[in-house]
Design an enzyme around this catalytic site. Structure first.
Site, PDB file in Angstrom:
ATOM      1  N   SER A  98       4.960   4.758  -5.256  1.00 58.15           N
ATOM      2  CA  SER A  98       4.589   3.566  -4.488  1.00 58.15           C
ATOM      3  C   SER A  98       3.101   3.676  -4.161  1.00 58.15           C
ATOM      4  CB  SER A  98       5.421   3.472  -3.209  1.00 58.15           C
ATOM      5  OG  SER A  98       6.781   3.279  -3.520  1.00 58.15           O
ATOM      6  N   LYS A 173       6.402  -3.972  -4.562  1.00 56.40           N
ATOM      7  CA  LYS A 173       7.124  -2.956  -3.793  1.00 56.40           C
ATOM      8  C   LYS A 173       6.640  -2.940  -2.345  1.00 56.40           C
ATOM      9  CE  LYS A 173       9.307   0.776  -2.453  1.00 56.40           C
ATOM     10  NZ  LYS A 173       9.174   2.087  -3.106  1.00 56.40           N
ATOM     11  N   LYS A 242       2.899   3.915   5.036  1.00 50.58           N
ATOM     12  CA  LYS A 242       1.961   3.833   3.912  1.00 50.58           C
ATOM     13  C   LYS A 242       2.144   2.510   3.159  1.00 50.58           C
ATOM     14  CE  LYS A 242       3.120   5.107   0.002  1.00 50.58           C
ATOM     15  NZ  LYS A 242       3.656   5.781  -1.192  1.00 50.58           N
TER      16      LYS A 242
END
Length: 297
Positions: A98, A173, A242
């Site tokens: 990711s 994502k 994050k």
């Protein structure tokens, strides 16, 4: 002899993904910075363990990476003793991390100078779904590279969505996790309010899931991970933060008016500060309840 697929990063998600590939009969050459992890997985699945990331790139024409951040991938490829020089022209890097879309595009440009192609293919789904080969994969890159990557990814996927150019999978994502994090937080508040009003959390979830208030978290996370008191959603809080930071960055880069995105990021950052870097993301529900002087289990 069939050429193996390379797999670098045998952590929480990488390990079950390799096991799924092996059950599908795919030869895998794997590497992790913890040699004991690679050796154990080799013994359990028949995967071959490599002694370096460079050795994986030297032998494999398709290499999957599953590392924590874009910075980790850049260091793995281009840092001191990096693996990129070992990759032959025609190699395809399938980055399932990711990462940050802009960083991924930059990495892709650097690899292209030596004839190495790249796609990004982050996943949605937990460890259980990874073990079942039931992941949703968001795939970004050229049509030809995505065609090639799809053949490698298929055993791990329930669905593969082509999202556009390189970096677009990681953008999708991050935005997915923004929606997921917002849903988890508001459901936590709803359950805390209801608990203090005399409602049972399990009953509330049943009602929500039969009504318009349902979301993925109410359906799949609260009963097994929060009401049980286990808080074992297998996705660390810092990783969620994050991804929310990446989503907020996309909002800034595109000039989007996204006040809710900024608020969600701020709330989860505060939770990270309160709970610490080893907390599972589902522990946010406990924090929300405690701040309302109640508990959900």
């Amino acid at each position: 002899m069939t050429q193996p697929v390379g797999f670098i990063g045998l952590g929480t998600m990488g390990e079950p993904m390799v096991a799924t590939l092996r059950r599908a009969g795919v030869a895998v050459l794997g590497f992790d910075i913890r040699p004991e992890v690679a050796q154990r997985l080799a013994a359990e699945t028949g995967m071959e363990a490599a002694d370096s990331a460079g050795a994986v790139f030297a032998r494999c024409r398709e290499v999957i990476t599953m590392v924590p951040t874009s910075a980790h991938l850049e260091q793995l490829l281009f840092g001191e003793g990096g693996a990129a020089p070992s990759a032959a022209p025609g190699t395809l890097l399938i980055d399932m991390s990711s990462g940050e879309p802009s960083a991924t595009r930059s990495i892709g440009e650097r690899l292209a100078t030596q004839g190495v192609a790249m796609v990004d293919a982050p996943v949605s789904g937990n460890v259980v779904r990874a073990r079942k080969g039931d992941l949703a994969i968001m795939l970004g890159g050229t049509d030809a590279d995505c065609d090639r990557a799809t053949a490698v990814l298929q055993p791990m996927a329930r669905a593969i969505f082509r999202t556009g150019a390189l970096g677009s999978g990681q953008a999708m994502k991050a935005l997915n996790n923004l929606a997921s994090a917002a849903g988890f937080w508001i459901a936590s508040e709803v359950l805390a309010i209801g608990r203090k009003a005399g409602l049972e959390p399990s009953v509330m979830l049943d009602v929500l899931n039969a009504s318009t208030g349902a979301n993925n978290s109410t359906q799949n996370k609260f009963k097994p991970f929060v009401l049980s008191g286990s808080y074992q959603g297998n996705f660390l809080l810092p990783l969620m933060v994050k991804d929310l930071g990446i989503a907020a960055g996309l909002a800034r880069e595109t000039g989007s008016d996204a006040p809710m995105a900024a608020q969600v990021l701020a709330l989860w950052q505060q939770a990270l500060q309160a709970l610490g870097p080893t907390a599972d993301h589902t522990e946010v529900a406990r924090l929300v309840a405690e701040r309302s002087h109640t508990q959900l289990h």
